[in-house]
Design a protein around this motif. Sequence first.
Motif, PDB file in Angstrom:
ATOM      1  N   TYR A 145       0.844  -1.202   0.000  1.00  0.00           N
ATOM      2  CA  TYR A 145       0.000   0.000   0.000  1.00  0.00           C
ATOM      3  C   TYR A 145       0.878   1.251   0.000  1.00  0.00           C
ATOM      4  N   GLU A 149       1.184   4.060  -2.845  1.00  0.00           N
ATOM      5  CA  GLU A 149       0.972   5.486  -2.537  1.00  0.00           C
ATOM      6  C   GLU A 149       2.082   6.320  -3.156  1.00  0.00           C
ATOM      7  N   GLU A 153       1.667   9.231  -5.892  1.00  0.00           N
ATOM      8  CA  GLU A 153       2.114  10.626  -5.756  1.00  0.00           C
ATOM      9  C   GLU A 153       2.989  11.022  -6.945  1.00  0.00           C
ATOM     10  N   TYR A 154       3.852  10.127  -7.371  1.00  0.00           N
ATOM     11  CA  TYR A 154       4.704  10.428  -8.524  1.00  0.00           C
ATOM     12  C   TYR A 154       3.876  10.489  -9.802  1.00  0.00           C
ATOM     13  N   GLU A 161      -1.560  16.381 -12.463  1.00  0.00           N
ATOM     14  CA  GLU A 161      -2.835  16.315 -11.753  1.00  0.00           C
ATOM     15  C   GLU A 161      -4.042  16.135 -12.658  1.00  0.00           C
ATOM     16  N   ARG A 182      -5.460  -0.072  -3.968  1.00  0.00           N
ATOM     17  CA  ARG A 182      -6.005   0.876  -2.990  1.00  0.00           C
ATOM     18  C   ARG A 182      -4.996   1.974  -2.661  1.00  0.00           C
ATOM     19  N   SER A 186      -5.766   5.734  -3.331  1.00  0.00           N
ATOM     20  CA  SER A 186      -5.867   6.616  -2.158  1.00  0.00           C
ATOM     21  C   SER A 186      -5.269   7.979  -2.480  1.00  0.00           C
ATOM     22  N   VAL A 187      -4.357   8.009  -3.430  1.00  0.00           N
ATOM     23  CA  VAL A 187      -3.752   9.278  -3.855  1.00  0.00           C
ATOM     24  C   VAL A 187      -4.468   9.838  -5.075  1.00  0.00           C
ATOM     25  N   ARG A 190      -7.919  11.484  -5.209  1.00  0.00           N
ATOM     26  CA  ARG A 190      -8.102  12.784  -4.544  1.00  0.00           C
ATOM     27  C   ARG A 190      -7.981  13.937  -5.531  1.00  0.00           C
ATOM     28  N   PHE A 191      -7.626  13.612  -6.774  1.00  0.00           N
ATOM     29  CA  PHE A 191      -7.433  14.648  -7.790  1.00  0.00           C
ATOM     30  C   PHE A 191      -8.488  14.470  -8.866  1.00  0.00           C
ATOM     31  N   LEU A 309      10.427   3.658  -4.094  1.00  0.00           N
ATOM     32  CA  LEU A 309      10.049   4.209  -5.401  1.00  0.00           C
ATOM     33  C   LEU A 309      11.281   4.317  -6.288  1.00  0.00           C
ATOM     34  N   THR A 311      12.478   5.904  -9.928  1.00  0.00           N
ATOM     35  CA  THR A 311      12.208   6.752 -11.089  1.00  0.00           C
ATOM     36  C   THR A 311      13.519   6.917 -11.849  1.00  0.00           C
ATOM     37  N   SER A 313      15.463   9.296 -11.934  1.00  0.00           N
ATOM     38  CA  SER A 313      16.513  10.002 -11.193  1.00  0.00           C
ATOM     39  C   SER A 313      17.289   9.095 -10.252  1.00  0.00           C
TER      40      SER A 313
ATOM     41  N   PRO B 135      -4.323  17.361   0.673  1.00  0.00           N
ATOM     42  CA  PRO B 135      -4.379  15.921   0.961  1.00  0.00           C
ATOM     43  C   PRO B 135      -3.110  15.427   1.675  1.00  0.00           C
ATOM     44  N   PHE B 137      -0.884  12.134   2.647  1.00  0.00           N
ATOM     45  CA  PHE B 137      -0.635  10.742   2.268  1.00  0.00           C
ATOM     46  C   PHE B 137       0.453  10.176   3.160  1.00  0.00           C
ATOM     47  N   GLY B 138       0.583   8.848   3.126  1.00  0.00           N
ATOM     48  CA  GLY B 138       1.619   8.213   3.930  1.00  0.00           C
ATOM     49  C   GLY B 138       1.104   7.799   5.291  1.00  0.00           C
ATOM     50  N   ASN B 159      -3.846  -0.403   6.727  1.00  0.00           N
ATOM     51  CA  ASN B 159      -3.759   0.645   5.713  1.00  0.00           C
ATOM     52  C   ASN B 159      -4.927   1.624   5.841  1.00  0.00           C
ATOM     53  N   ALA B 163      -5.141   5.719   6.493  1.00  0.00           N
ATOM     54  CA  ALA B 163      -5.880   6.642   5.627  1.00  0.00           C
ATOM     55  C   ALA B 163      -6.877   7.466   6.436  1.00  0.00           C
ATOM     56  N   ARG B 167      -7.179  11.584   7.016  1.00  0.00           N
ATOM     57  CA  ARG B 167      -8.375  12.423   6.806  1.00  0.00           C
ATOM     58  C   ARG B 167      -8.629  13.296   8.051  1.00  0.00           C
ATOM     59  N   THR B 198      13.856  11.215  -0.901  1.00  0.00           N
ATOM     60  CA  THR B 198      14.076  10.090  -1.800  1.00  0.00           C
ATOM     61  C   THR B 198      14.404  10.490  -3.229  1.00  0.00           C
ATOM     62  N   MET B 199      14.120  11.694  -3.602  1.00  0.00           N
ATOM     63  CA  MET B 199      14.182  12.015  -5.019  1.00  0.00           C
ATOM     64  C   MET B 199      15.386  12.854  -5.398  1.00  0.00           C
TER      65      MET B 199
END
Lengths: 320, 215
Positions: A145, A149, A153-154, A161, A182, A186-187, A190-191, A309, A311, A313, B135, B137-138, B159, B163, B167, B198-199
């Motif tokens: 999960y 998520e 997000e990515y 979006e 899910r 879940s992310v 929302r958009f 994650l 990517t 990069s 929002p 997340f996480g 999970n 969530a 909220r 992380t990025m």
Amino acid sequence: MLTWNSAIVRAAAALGALLLLAACHAGAEHGKVDQTAEPGRIAIVVSTLNNPWFVVLANTARAEAQRRGHPATIFDSQNDPAKEAAHFENLVTSGYRAVLLDATDAKGSVANALQATRAGVPVFTMDREIDSREAAVSQVLSDNYAGAEAIGEYFVEQLGEHGNYVELLGIVGDNNTWNRSRGFHSVVDRFPGFRMLAQQSADFDRSRALEVMESILQAHPDIDAVFCGNDAMALGAYQALLGAGRAGRVKVFGFDGSQDAVQAVAQGKMSATAMQYPQVMASTAAEFADRYLKGERKLPGRVPVAVDLITRSNAARFAQ
Amino acid sequence: MGGHLHKLSRLSILAAVIVVMLYLFPPFHIRRLAGGPTQGDGKLAAADIGRLAADFWNEHLAVPSVPPTDARALLEALNQDPTAAGQRYGRRPGIGGPMFYLVAGEGRVISTDRAGVWLDLGVGGPVRTVLQTGPIFGSALRDATGLLHPQDFSSFEFNELGARLNRLSETRGEAPLRSAVQAGSRVQFLAAARLNDTMGDAPVLKLAPIRVRVQ
């Protein structure tokens, strides 16, 4: 003056107290760890060996079990709950002392695991959860999960979006399928700028994903992205996009962190995937089995293993 | 009388032998009842998880039952050595992955954008701090206290609990931030945090608000 009757009563009371104390005492149930306990054979029952990811899982589990002194045998269920059941019938009667299980079905595999547990053969699941606390000593699972998520997000960031997308699901009886879906939704849900045009299972299979994606592209030629519940399906979807001349215009997201997918991400063919750690899950499950066989009983019932994650990069960091 | 004592000593010896045998081969064991609110079999209804989340928020987050880390001390430690900071102040539910922190502190608003309210905590270094709006997340809110354990839930339940807590942060924690927060305002906060590094971009300490006061 001490009489015979009062002596008996006192002795009985003392015996009762000592009986209670003995039952509460840390005996075999609470596990005096015996490092010299004789090693036992461990069965590794894996959902399929037709996917290199599960080959790594099974081989790592076997190697760790053997390193700890336990002969280990791999059983391939070929994604068939009936074959899995047959394996369990066999291993329970054949003297295996523990099972490391990668289940074919979260609900369907419970009966198999319970059969072993009730026969005194402890079960430790790895990667795939089964829907029972009683049936397994420990479940060592990817945090699917959370990984999904992060993918979500990515995904949102990469598509700005908004956009039309498709989702390819894994095996519907596998909790991993739904935890990933899910987590992703879940992310993304929302958009409001996103529209899911199709959601279909391709059973975690590359060939199946190719067929499914080809059909979807005929019905929905104008998509911006596809999220797949594993890398095998993502690579199958990419193949379909290549065939339709749409690779490079449709962003592809997978899950697992297979080397093919990591390379595809590094080359820009896929946008992202999520690295699972089958070696960590398998070796942890084997370790738990070893500790249990040596008498330890306080083992965690459920252990999530984080997913990273990947990517473009950071793909170089994960390439082998 | 001598006969009675003789019988008593034989009885005692017999009792002792029985006790030793019972110790070596106990006929039953007393086990702790399975702990936690569920059997971890996925039997919790969605409403139950919602109630659990609300109860947890009220009883363990809004009034923290685990002492929060001072945000400045955490930020200093993260700037010096994120790994050591995680080991000292952080928590996580399993193997690998980010550490989560329960933090309390105060900062001055630098700016606001879609990510949230960027704060200056008076600590120099590459790590920036943002109090999230929008929002969430996480699993920082679920995992920052270390009070919720994965073995007490199925994966779905665990999970969903995370969530639901997210909220609650959006509806309750973020509420004071919805009125115009200006650069220069001072903000006091209690939040669940994780370091997002992380990025390859500059690391950011992301705060999911639990309780916020804007001055």
